[in-house]
Design an enzyme around this catalytic site. Structure first.
Site, mmCIF file in Angstrom:
data_model
loop_
_atom_site.group_PDB
_atom_site.id
_atom_site.type_symbol
_atom_site.label_atom_id
_atom_site.label_comp_id
_atom_site.label_asym_id
_atom_site.label_seq_id
_atom_site.Cartn_x
_atom_site.Cartn_y
_atom_site.Cartn_z
ATOM 1 N N LYS A 1 12.874 0.982 -21.672
ATOM 2 C CA LYS A 1 13.298 2.305 -21.186
ATOM 3 C C LYS A 1 14.545 2.201 -20.330
ATOM 4 C CE LYS A 1 11.417 1.631 -16.887
ATOM 5 N NZ LYS A 1 12.010 1.794 -15.543
ATOM 6 N N GLU B 1 18.117 -4.118 -14.874
ATOM 7 C CA GLU B 1 17.284 -4.764 -15.880
ATOM 8 C C GLU B 1 17.658 -4.404 -17.307
ATOM 9 O OE1 GLU B 1 16.240 -2.789 -13.450
ATOM 10 O OE2 GLU B 1 14.633 -3.698 -12.270
ATOM 11 N N ALA C 1 10.775 3.728 -5.671
ATOM 12 C CA ALA C 1 10.228 3.042 -4.502
ATOM 13 C C ALA C 1 10.281 3.883 -3.227
ATOM 14 C CB ALA C 1 10.966 1.724 -4.304
ATOM 15 N N GLY D 1 7.224 -12.098 -3.596
ATOM 16 C CA GLY D 1 8.452 -11.323 -3.589
ATOM 17 C C GLY D 1 8.443 -10.312 -2.461
ATOM 18 N N THR D 2 9.575 -10.146 -1.784
ATOM 19 C CA THR D 2 9.689 -9.151 -0.718
ATOM 20 C C THR D 2 10.734 -8.098 -1.073
ATOM 21 O OG1 THR D 2 11.215 -10.666 0.427
ATOM 22 C CG2 THR D 2 8.923 -10.649 1.175
ATOM 23 N N SER E 1 17.852 5.886 -9.950
ATOM 24 C CA SER E 1 17.659 4.808 -10.921
ATOM 25 C C SER E 1 18.907 3.939 -11.022
ATOM 26 C CB SER E 1 17.332 5.403 -12.300
ATOM 27 O OG SER E 1 17.563 4.463 -13.326
ATOM 28 N N LYS F 1 9.459 -6.235 -14.799
ATOM 29 C CA LYS F 1 9.765 -5.476 -16.004
ATOM 30 C C LYS F 1 10.807 -6.215 -16.831
ATOM 31 C CE LYS F 1 8.652 -0.990 -13.972
ATOM 32 N NZ LYS F 1 9.134 0.362 -13.593
#
EC number: 1.1.1.94
Length: 335
Positions: A196, A286, A145, A11-12, A259, A109
């Site tokens: 979460k 997600e 990140a 993954g990039t 986020s 996740k």
């Protein structure tokens, strides 16, 4: 610090790039596998990943390729850094092209919606006894990140049922700005890492409706308690819910404007509709998928989690998001 390892990151994306930067800073040999030629070329030729970090320079020793056999040829450690929907494909490629036993570290996740199980169990079942997996662990915690790329101080958790391997992962990544602590409670960390995000959407809704900081603090407390109810089904320990991967990540995701899940919640409040907000929201969030899995787990195991129930109804049954505010104090009974 450990001796240099050959590490492949599948993954990039943003977080895979972040970890590649950390690992090359630590002197390891890192190659990333990507399916987007523009990202692969960006990393190799310009030492940036502009799709996520614009013109921020990453370690020039990071290599990238779109050739999976080349990416995995010399790997001692493989990091799964793909969205959950792409995980099966990544595992199939490991089985197809892996020539030796490798240490597998998952950073995806989510939960296994098909089997209502942990992703770790899915990965282990698929790779064990196939002569490609030496040991398995995961990495979770509060780590925006862009801040890690900028080498801002960050503390997260390495997880594995094998304490020795959990410590190995911690040592692999740890340096002066990226601190990793180890735990054997992979179930607790994994469930919290997935669920979460649902609470973060709820927190964004509160923000969008100009709710108070008091309300957000209460929401985080209630959310942490409800997540533990899910994690307990998989054998998680209560003490785990005070570490970086659980409470720490929950606080960050529920309060940071960086986020994606928090931002989606704000958009839901602004549009007064989850369906409308999702229609125009391009980034992967997600928490939407995790809310669905959580609802199925609630039904299967009879878990009493009213906050997750109302979030499912907002995201999937078109319940007016203002109901989160109107029903808020009823949730306090779960704590």
């Amino acid at each position: 610090m450990q001796s240099s390892k050959n590490i492949t990151i599948i993954g990039t994306g943003a977080y895979g790039t972040v970890l590649a930067n950390v690992l090359t800073d630590n002197g390891h040999n890192v190659i990333m596998h990507g399916i987007e030629n523009s990202q692969v070329n960006d990393i190799n030729d310009n030492h940036i990943n502009s799709a996520f970090f614009r013109d921020l320079i990453i370690n020039e020793n990071i290599k990238a390729t779109n050739d999976f056999p080349v990416a995995i040829e010399k790997a001692e450690v493989v990091i799964l850094s793909v969205p959950t929907f792409a995980l099966d494909s990544a595992l199939d490629n490991i089985l197809k092209y892996g020539k030796r036993k490798m240490s597998i570290i998952n950073i995806a996740k989510g939960l296994d919606e098909e089997n209502l199980d942990l992703l770790s169990n899915k990965i282990i079942k698929k790779l064990e006894n196939k002569n490609v997996m030496k040991n398995f662990g995961a990495l979770y915690g509060p780590s925006v990140a862009i801040e890690v790329i900028l080498r801002k101080p960050t503390c997260i958790m390495s997880c594995s049922k094998d304490k020795v391997f959990a410590d190995f992962i911690a040592n692999l990544f740890s340096n002066e700005y990226f601190i990793v602590k180890s735990t054997t409670d992979i179930a607790g960390c994994e469930v919290s890492a997935a669920l979460k995000n649902v609470i973060a959407i709820a927190s964004g809704i509160l923000q969008g409706y100009s709710a108070s900081d008091n309300a957000r603090a209460s929401l985080i407390t209630i959310g942490n308690a409800e997540i533990y109810k899910f994690a307990k089904v998989f054998g998680a320990e209560m003490t785990t819910f005070m570490n970086f991967a659980t409470l720490g990540d929950l606080i960050l995701t529920c309060s940071s404007f960086k986020s994606r899940n928090f931002s989606l919640g704000m958009a839901i409040a602004e549009n007064n509709s989850a369906a409308t907000a999702l229609k125009y929201h391009k980034k992967t969030v997600e928490g939407v998928a995790s809310a669905k899995v959580a609802f199925k787990l609630m039904e299967k195991y009879k878990i009493d989690t009213p906050l997750f129930e109302i979030m499912y109804k907002i995201l999937y049954n078109n319940l007016n998001p203002s109901n989160l505010i109107n029903s808020f104090f009823k949730f306090a009974t779960v704590v």
